[in-house]
Design a protein around this motif. Sequence first.
Motif, PDB file in Angstrom:
ATOM      1  N   PHE A   1       0.587   5.405   0.448  1.00 45.70           N
ATOM      2  CA  PHE A   1       1.028   4.080   0.907  1.00 45.70           C
ATOM      3  C   PHE A   1       2.010   3.300  -0.169  1.00 45.70           C
ATOM      4  CE2 PHE A   1      -2.528   5.067   3.567  1.00 45.70           C
ATOM      5  CZ  PHE A   1      -1.667   5.116   4.907  1.00 45.70           C
ATOM      6  N   ASN A   2       2.338   3.998  -0.805  1.00 49.18           N
ATOM      7  CA  ASN A   2       3.279   3.243  -2.001  1.00 49.18           C
ATOM      8  C   ASN A   2       2.682   2.016  -2.669  1.00 49.18           C
ATOM      9  OD1 ASN A   2       5.336   3.481  -3.624  1.00 49.18           O
ATOM     10  ND2 ASN A   2       6.795   2.462  -2.285  1.00 49.18           N
ATOM     11  N   SER A   3       1.536   2.003  -3.086  1.00 47.85           N
ATOM     12  CA  SER A   3       0.957   0.909  -3.456  1.00 47.85           C
ATOM     13  C   SER A   3       0.081   1.386  -4.605  1.00 47.85           C
ATOM     14  CB  SER A   3      -0.248   0.473  -2.395  1.00 47.85           C
ATOM     15  OG  SER A   3       0.153   0.348  -1.418  1.00 47.85           O
ATOM     16  N   PRO A   4       0.999   1.431  -6.045  1.00 46.61           N
ATOM     17  CA  PRO A   4       0.391   1.746  -7.220  1.00 46.61           C
ATOM     18  C   PRO A   4      -0.743   0.807  -7.635  1.00 46.61           C
ATOM     19  CG  PRO A   4       2.723   1.771  -7.331  1.00 46.61           C
ATOM     20  CD  PRO A   4       2.350   1.202  -5.872  1.00 46.61           C
ATOM     21  N   ASN A   5      -1.950   1.420  -8.041  1.00 49.16           N
ATOM     22  CA  ASN A   5      -2.899   0.540  -8.569  1.00 49.16           C
ATOM     23  C   ASN A   5      -3.541  -0.073  -7.792  1.00 49.16           C
ATOM     24  OD1 ASN A   5      -2.622   1.959 -11.126  1.00 49.16           O
ATOM     25  ND2 ASN A   5      -1.309   0.442 -11.353  1.00 49.16           N
TER      26      ASN A   5
END
Length: 185
Positions: free
Chosen positions: A21-25
């Motif tokens: 979901f392209n949500s780093p960290n």
Amino acid sequence: EDQKQHLELSRDIAQKFNIEFNSPNFLIAPEPLIQKSFARIMSLKNGITKMSKSDPSDLSRINLNDSKDKIINKIKKAKTDDKVLPSDEKNLKDRPEVQNLLGIYSNLSEQSLQVIINEFSGKNFSAFKEKLSDLLVEKIGPISNEINKLQKDKDFIDKILKDGAEKAEVIASKKVKEMKEIIGF
């Protein structure tokens, strides 16, 4: 060390979600905290099997609610061998029970294994076991006392559980709401 596999699943889920979901960290991957020198405590009855509450013998382990007398008795009965304590770590290779007890002492006293070996080298096990028992009682005694006190106060435990559940609900509901937004729900 033997619980690391459970953290791996959590790590995999966090990493997969963050990438997918392209949500780093967004989800923080947990890291294990494993002592390098003594990551596994072995049975007091058999130095090649891990200490476990599922072992049928209560003498195989130290429980966090054990009394002073129980701890002393368990250490007295802990398996060793007929030799005196070694003078070097290399001499522990074929002595798993001795290595286990020395390792427990080393970790609880926050001293290196070699320092402990130097202190007890050439001595018989009774003096060492007495010191180990004293150290275990010192470290575990306060925990045991608190556990036994809390087990008698069911209302207090219920209140703590209720308060904790409410706090967790606030944190979790916020995180779940954010996750739904990220996913597109």
